[in-house]
Design an enzyme around this catalytic site. Structure first.
Site, mmCIF file in Angstrom:
data_model
loop_
_atom_site.group_PDB
_atom_site.id
_atom_site.type_symbol
_atom_site.label_atom_id
_atom_site.label_comp_id
_atom_site.label_asym_id
_atom_site.label_seq_id
_atom_site.Cartn_x
_atom_site.Cartn_y
_atom_site.Cartn_z
ATOM 1 N N ASP A 349 1.299 -2.831 -3.456
ATOM 2 C CA ASP A 349 0.271 -3.008 -4.470
ATOM 3 C C ASP A 349 -0.366 -1.662 -4.817
ATOM 4 O OD1 ASP A 349 -1.657 -4.765 -5.968
ATOM 5 O OD2 ASP A 349 -3.061 -3.821 -4.570
ATOM 6 N N GLU A 385 4.468 -1.052 -7.091
ATOM 7 C CA GLU A 385 3.733 -1.330 -8.315
ATOM 8 C C GLU A 385 3.253 0.043 -8.784
ATOM 9 O OE1 GLU A 385 0.184 -4.234 -9.964
ATOM 10 O OE2 GLU A 385 -0.103 -3.258 -8.029
#
Length: 711
Positions: A349, A385
């Site tokens: 993330d 990401e």
């Protein structure tokens, strides 16, 4: 109780069958107490007797798994200089492998008085209320587990189809999963869920955060909760609320059992991990672990103002990625999940934050160096990401060669094409052929692109074609949260409708998007429930909706059953034909499908003419055909044998009217079979000859196949 010196490594609480070794890092501490918590909440405090290289440690013989513990760290409390030690706060072990309980939002969790408005300099003394009874507790775990013959599925990236899922959201409403295990790791391992995954044909399940996370008290107070889980506090502990059988270490065995069951079904397990920040937030947040252990070591503070946190994540804090003990914690965590929990990869993330040793995103940062040389972590799937909310944070295409990336440009371009935006043909061609413009320059292959149209963050696939605007009122933020620019199109009416034509168009658009995704070069990722026509009622930010808004509804009508069957056919088509999952870029794809002597790809207008430079830049053009040559795949299979396949001709009509497509001449194929048509979703039939014309319905895709022996 006896207490021996123990050893400074490994960090955390380690049970060896005769007792438990405890080790915790803190450079700020002057004294650390190990606190053992009985079932009735009684606390026993023991001073850690030894410290080596700022690691405090002890061994307690006879101590057993299931023991709950925490730490009290004595040291300076000087927020202005980044020091926040407060022994009144019972702290979690950063290396805890299981965690019991949840915080309750009590004022004792905070190192300041609410009435003072914060603990910045001059705002009042430290809050010395004891947080025991209001905080979470670390748990000693039994590391032993019978893995049997467990082996990770031997699958390369190009063979992968990833399924992004939420542990609770996927299982909570499934009628065949026993009620007592819905929403749990055991629920994921249930044969009903595994049968769905295997019949769909996915090869990997990417679980949204399962590291222990914190429930935000302000959400709970409003009748909401942190559903997604991007609020980590324990990087080695499986989240306890997803455990069906207990939280005194049982969650570890249950998680392992889930992985074992998925592996037996030949499905990989990828974890969505949040190493960029912790749940302690900014200077107004609670003191649960890292802040009270060594605030300056774990967190990035504002230069010249160490009472405040430098934040590139939008959550209040960022971990200090240049500190050796932060890097050690992350690498130890990654290795633990691979070696002890047997997971097969990670999706990071806000990965750009991990590359910020100082302020800028640096692909040569220490974190990437550590991953590159690690013999364990470097061998699993690593998905970034590739953005964060800081300056220069959007880094799609810029991660090192070992990494793959969520391709946000793929998502945006495919959405734009199918909602009818002009001047998208050139970029659309680049995206569906693997985005060589983003990845080839760094020596990467099409597999570097994790292609997706929909993920957890945003509209579902059904909502993407049903809503122009977000409808997030249930979140209690006045519809101000969530992305406002969704690149969606409601097909003429906002939200649910009884209009049969609009509903038919929406189903066709869902099939178009799924077809584009699963027949593109790269690695496709499907969001859970999109194969079922799942809706969130137009809410594009269900991070706080732990209810029917976000959970998958398994009660399917006829249209949803057909969409599921269509998706299964698509996944099977991709699996059966290596021409759709090449390991190398097309030789002629660098310039929006420019053709090469190899003849591996060719692009045509609907009139059957080769695309010209003017055709690519025609702002009104929304249709094209692509020829993929199955006899010109310049890569051997894993045994070294030549890779050959049938050839395919894919006709894309993004126009609002039906178009006649003329097929190319005989050199591209002698007989073409219609194998897929998104205009009806049924089994298409028909045979076409070279130079024949074929009517492609408005906003639809037709896939034609030429068998090798028919070329």
């Amino acid at each position: 109780m006896q207490i021996w010196p123990g050893t400074p490594y490994p960090l955390g609480a380690t049970y060896d069958g005769t007792g438990v070794n405890f080790a915790i890092f803190s450079e700020a501490a002057e004294r650390i107490e190990l606190c053992l918590i009985d079932d009735d909440g009684t606390e026993q405090r023991l001073d850690l007797p030894e410290v080596d290289g700022f690691v405090w440690h002890a061994f307690i013989p006879g101590l057993q798994p299931g023991t709950r513990y925490g730490y009290r760290v004595h040291g300076p409390y000087d927020p202005a200089n980044g020091l926040r030690c407060n022994p009144a706060k019972l702290l979690l072990d950063p290396y805890a492998k299981a965690i019991d309980g949840q915080i309750d939002g009590d004022e004792s969790l905070f190192s300041y008085r609410f009435a003072d408005g914060g603990d910045a300099p001059g705002k009042g003394p430290a809050n010395t209320d004891d947080s025991l009874g209001h905080t979470m507790l670390s748990v000693v775990v039994n590391p032993f587990f019978d893995w049997g013959q467990d082996r990770p599925p031997a699958r390369e990236y190009h063979e992968s189809v990833i399924y992004e899922a939420h542990v609770k959201g996927l299982t909570e409403r499934h009628p065949d999963v026993p009620e007592e295990i819905r929403g749990t790791y055991a629920g994921i391992a249930h044969p009903a869920i595994i049968e769905h995954l295997t019949s769909l044909g996915v090869t990997a399940i990417e679980l949204m955060p399962v590291h222990q996370f914190v429930q935000d008290p302000h959400l709970l107070a409003n009748g909401l909760s942190n559903y997604w889980g991007y609020n980590t506090i324990g990087f080695l502990a499986p989240h306890n609320a997803y455990a069906a059988y207990g939280t005194r270490g049982q969650q570890v065995a249950e998680f392992k059992g889930m992985v074992k069951a998925l592996h037996e079904a030949d499905i990989e397990v990828i974890l969505d991990v949040v190493y960029n920040h912790t749940a302690e937030g900014n200077q107004m947040g609670p003191t649960i672990a890292f802040r009270g252990i060594d605030n300056r070591a774990y967190y990035r503070l504002v230069d010249g103002d160490e009472a405040h946190y430098y934040d590139t994540t939008g959550t209040g804090n960022s971990l200090l990625m240049r500190h050796p003990h932060v890097l050690q914690l992350i690498m130890d965590s990654l290795r633990y999940w691979v070696t002890e929990m047997h997971v097969d990869g990670f999706r990071f993330d806000l990965a750009s934050s991990l590359a910020r040793q100082f302020h800028e995103v640096d692909r040569l940062s220490a974190f990437f160096d550590l991953v590159q040389q690690d013999p364990i972590v470097s061998q699993v799937k690593l998905i970034a990401e590739p953005w964060d909310v800081g300056d220069g944070g959007y880094q799609v295409g810029n991660f090192p060669p070992l990494w793959t990336e969520w391709n946000g440009k793929y998502r945006d371009t495919v959405r734009d094409f199918w909602r009818g935006d002009s001047a998208t043909l050139g970029e659309f061609a680049s995206r569906i052929t693997g985005s060589s413009d983003l990845y080839e320059h760094s020596g990467r292959k099409p597999i570097a692109s994790i292609n997706f149209v929909v993920a957890h963050d945003g509209f579902t696939l059904r909502d993407l074609v049903s809503y122009n605007d977000k409808h997030n009122d249930a979140n209690g933020e006045g519809n101000n949260d969530g992305e406002s620019h969704n690149r969606s199109w409601n097909c003429g009416v906002e939200g649910e409708t009884d209009d049969t034509e609009i509903n038919a168009l929406r189903l066709r658009q869902q099939r178009n998007l799924l077809t584009t995704l699963l027949l593109s070069q790269g690695v496709p990722m499907i969001a859970h429930g999109d194969e079922l026509g799942r809706t969130q009622g137009g809410n594009n930010n269900v991070y706080c909706q732990d209810n029917e808004i976000a959970w998958v509804d398994w009660d399917l009508d006829d249209d949803q059953q057909m969409l599921l069957a269509f998706t299964q056919r698509l996944v099977a088509l991709r699996k059966e034909h290596p021409v759709f999952r090449r390991r190398r870029f097309f030789a002629g794809s660098a310039d929006h499908g420019g053709e090469s002597e190899l003849g591996d790809i060719a692009w045509f207008t609907p009139a059957g003419e080769h695309m010209s430079a003017e055709d690519w830049t025609n702002g009104y053009a929304r249709s094209l055909a692509v020829f993929c040559n199955g006899s010109a795949i310049p890569e051997p299979d894993r045994r070294g044998a030549p890779t050959t396949d049938d050839s395919f001709l894919v006709l894309f009509n993004g126009h609002h009217e039906t178009l006649e497509f003329q097929l190319p001449d005989v050199q591209y194929g002698q007989t073409w079979q219609i194998v897929l048509d998104t205009s009806d979703g049924l089994e298409p039939q028909g045979e076409l000859k070279p130079l024949a014309t074929h009517e492609v319905q408005a906003r639809s895709v037709v896939v034609l196949q030429c068998a090798k022996d028919a070329e």
